[in-house]
Motif scaffolding. Structure first.
Motif, short mmCIF file in Angstrom:
data_model
loop_
_atom_site.label_atom_id
_atom_site.label_comp_id
_atom_site.label_asym_id
_atom_site.label_seq_id
_atom_site.Cartn_x
_atom_site.Cartn_y
_atom_site.Cartn_z
N ALA A 161 0.33 -22.91 -19.29
CA ALA A 161 -0.34 -21.29 -19.11
C ALA A 161 -0.78 -20.85 -20.52
N GLY A 162 0.04 -21.27 -21.65
CA GLY A 162 -0.40 -21.42 -22.87
C GLY A 162 -1.26 -21.39 -23.51
N GLN A 164 -4.56 -21.43 -21.84
CA GLN A 164 -4.97 -20.38 -20.81
C GLN A 164 -5.65 -19.32 -21.59
N ALA A 236 0.01 -15.69 -15.95
CA ALA A 236 0.73 -16.51 -15.84
C ALA A 236 0.75 -16.89 -17.17
N ALA A 239 4.14 -13.63 -17.45
CA ALA A 239 5.28 -15.23 -16.20
C ALA A 239 6.15 -16.70 -16.14
N ASP A 306 6.81 -13.35 -11.63
CA ASP A 306 5.20 -12.63 -10.69
C ASP A 306 5.43 -11.43 -11.02
N LEU B 90 -2.40 -28.20 -28.45
CA LEU B 90 -1.50 -27.85 -27.46
C LEU B 90 -2.27 -28.24 -26.37
N THR B 103 -7.15 -28.03 -16.34
CA THR B 103 -7.20 -26.30 -17.23
C THR B 103 -5.91 -25.28 -16.23
N LEU B 105 -3.77 -24.24 -12.92
CA LEU B 105 -1.97 -23.96 -13.06
C LEU B 105 -1.94 -25.16 -11.93
N ARG B 109 2.70 -25.73 -12.03
CA ARG B 109 3.91 -25.03 -10.68
C ARG B 109 4.38 -25.96 -9.95
#
Lengths: 510, 117
Positions: A161-162, A164, A236, A239, A306, B90, B103, B105, B109
């Protein structure tokens, strides 16, 4: 010549910067001392912000010229009612968040407190700055610190998420620079007051170029404010990160909204000649879409975090409807709602953190699980957060929405605004009710082995909810003060006069 | 010269946008780099293209070039340089921890849900 006491205006930027450097250099390995310094500095910041707020309440706009270079050549900070209000909100929120984080979250990675202070420096700077390029610089300070905070604690999901989050913000920075470049190329200045003078005088041939620059800047601010269709990074990110960081990020979306008010209320506002209200027609439709999308996401979320993130999107939609009216009534209603949604949203994120810790393996997923310790208390607090965020009486969310609906009657789109805000409130009630019953009612007997409720973080949540309550009780006088704030924020001539001197005010023809 | 500079900015931007839209981290990083080059040249050109003129005041200068965009570009270069370093680290950490450089998620998840259940 300015009085020595006026130098205090720069403290909201200097104080966290010094504190962050001190924390990194001197207290690198002492978490307990870091906590103490960070909490003390943030408390000081509340004091400074309150003092500045009292100063700004007399109705004058104060400009602070760094190094006493005259504007528009030097760097200038501007304090008016609007920036003072937001500084105070930031400081109060930060104090609650840093106290929560000192309950243990800050020890899960390194350098939480220095990053936290740098982030405060960036946010405060963005609220104070009087020129567009320094707005860019403070945005970057704020973002660079936020990258570190967002990733604090690590873990695969957070890293993904980071990435993005960082990528989308780098793109936004590039667009910001293109917009700034275009505006500079046409007007030859980036000082906001100077821009407000020069934009109406731009030659017709250059107006298109300037409008392109203005709209590119709008895209950037809309990304920060999570306006649809530029909202997708938010769920994202919020959360995916830790509870206190998400709570602090509540103010970051508001920085986007503030920048929209500043740049499009002042520079491209009513008096901007052919470019007046360049972005205004886009704001309300996009904000309504944001509200709808946030509500839909809220109904479909599978975890409490979320749900909180989509509640943020929905609240940004409501807020930007009010801002998008670009009149004093809309802005003052929006400001009331802004403070409310920041406090209540932060409380919900912190609460989600407590729930996630307390429920063990089930985390904050909306599925039945053994009851956690202190369930009645947490459930009660969740109920209060839900009432506040959905906007049911008696809490401030309700008053905020009523004010926004009142103000929206001035707009041609008012049937849409009324219908969508009311329908969204109803659907959000369902969403919160579903989450609450899954988390707190459909649970089995207490397992008895869960961790005890941490006192300090709980205190932070209680403080935020108490502030929401106080905001409700003080609604009358606050609304009057915010009315003055909104009038001042939309008054170009006062701002121009404060920054460039009374002569420029005459030249602008106001 | 105007055509050359404009063309270069256009090509850099095109390449950058194409790469940013890819679904793997490395092309995205390269794309961001291209975009930041494009914007640096763009900002530079915003002070108008001038050849052989000093940016600071000197007694025998017939005319000047605008120094402000140069200062803006300097700031932008420093920031984008630092940010590129950060995002490279990162992306590497993300690749090492999840075993994929996509890229999206979904992969992350799924791992998280798997851990939780």
């Amino acid at each position: 010549m300015i009085a020595p006491i006026d130098h205090l205006m720069i403290l909201p930027v200097i104080l966290p910067a010094m504190a962050a450097a001190f924390l990194v250099l001197a207290l690198r390995h002492h978490l307990r001392r870091q906590r103490m310094v960070s909490i003390v500095v943030t408390a000081l910041l509340v004091g400074v912000a309150a003092w500045l707020f009292a100063q700004a309440s007399d109705g004058t706009v104060r400009a602070y010229r760094l190094g006493d270079w005259p504007a528009p050549y030097g760097i200038v900070l501007v304090l008016d009612r609007l920036s003072a209000t937001l500084l105070l909100l930031t400081a109060v929120l930060a104090l609650c968040v840093v106290v929560y984080a000192a309950g243990g979250v800050d020890g899960r990675g390194r350098h939480f407190h220095p990053l936290f202070q740098f982030q405060l420096m960036g946010i405060n700077g963005a609220f104070l700055t009087g020129d567009v390029f320094n707005l860019f610089v403070f945005f970057e300070v704020m973002l660079i610190a936020s990258y570190g905070l967002m990733l604090h604690g690590g873990g695969p999901a957070r890293l993904k998420a980071g990435f993005q989050y960082v990528a989308i913000n780098l793109l936004a920075s590039v667009v910001f620079l293109v917009g700034v470049g275009l505006i500079y190329a046409v007007t030859g200045t980036l000082n906001m007051a100077d821009l407000a003078v020069k934009v109406p005088q731009v030659a017709a041939a250059d107006a298109g170029l300037l409008k392109a620059g203005a709209l590119l800047l709008f895209l950037v601010f809309a990304t920060k404010a999570a306006l649809v269709p530029l909202h997708w990074w938010l769920p994202a990110t919020y959360a995916g990160t830790s509870a206190p960081v998400a709570a602090l990020f509540m103010i970051m979306t508001k920085v986007g909204a503030y920048a929209i008010v500043r740049v499009y209320g002042l520079v491209f506002g009513d008096g901007a000649g052919p470019l007046a209200m360049a972005a205004a027609p886009l704001v309300i439709p996009a904000a309504l879409l944001t509200l709808v999308l946030g509500t839909a996401g809220l109904l479909g979320s599978r975890t409490l975090r979320d749900l909180a993130a989509f509640a943020v999107i929905a609240s940004m939609g409501t807020l930007l409807v009010a801002v998008g009216l670009f009149d004093a009534d809309g802005l003052s209603a929006g400001l009331y709602y802004l403070v409310h949604s920041t406090l209540a949203g932060a409380a919900l994120f912190l609460l989600a953190g407590l729930v996630q810790e307390g429920r063990g393996p089930a985390g904050d997923r909306l599925v039945p699980a053994p009851a956690m310790v202190g369930e009645t208390l947490l459930g009660g607090l969740f109920f209060l957060c839900a009432i506040a965020l959905v906007g049911l009486p008696p809490l401030s969310g309700f008053l905020g929405k009523v004010m926004i609906l009142e103000a929206a009657r001035a707009s041609g789109l008012w049937p849409w605004i009324w219908a969508l805000i009311l329908a969204a409130s109803l659907l959000m009630t369902f969403g919160f009710a579903r989450a609450g019953s899954a988390l707190f009612w459909a649970s089995g007997p207490v397992s008895g082995t869960g961790p005890r409720l941490p006192i300090v973080p709980l205190g932070a949540v209680l403080a935020l909810l108490a502030l929401t309550l106080a905001w409700t009780l003080a609604a009358g006088p606050v609304a009057d003060a915010l009315q003055l704030t909104a009038h001042q924020a939309l008054d170009r001539s006062v701002y121009i006069g404060a920054v460039l001197g009374p002569d420029a005010r005459l030249a602008a023809g106001d | 010269m105007e055509l050359l500079v404009a063309g270069v900015i256009g090509i850099l931007t095109t390449v950058g946008i194409y790469l940013v839209l890819r679904a793997h981290t490395f092309p995205v990083i390269l794309g961001l780099t291209f975009l930041s080059y494009a914007v640096n040249v763009f900002l530079f050109a915003m002070g108008r293209l001038v050849i052989d003129r000093p940016p600071v005041i000197s007694p025998d200068a017939p005319a000047y070039t605008d120094p402000l965009p140069q200062a803006l570009v300097l700031t932008a270069i420093v920031i984008s340089f630092g940010m590129t370093a950060l995002i490279v680290v990162l992306a590497l950490r993300g690749y090492l921890e999840t075993g994929s450089d996509r890229t999206t998620l979904d992969a992350a998840r799924r791992t998280e849900d798997g851990d939780g259940a």
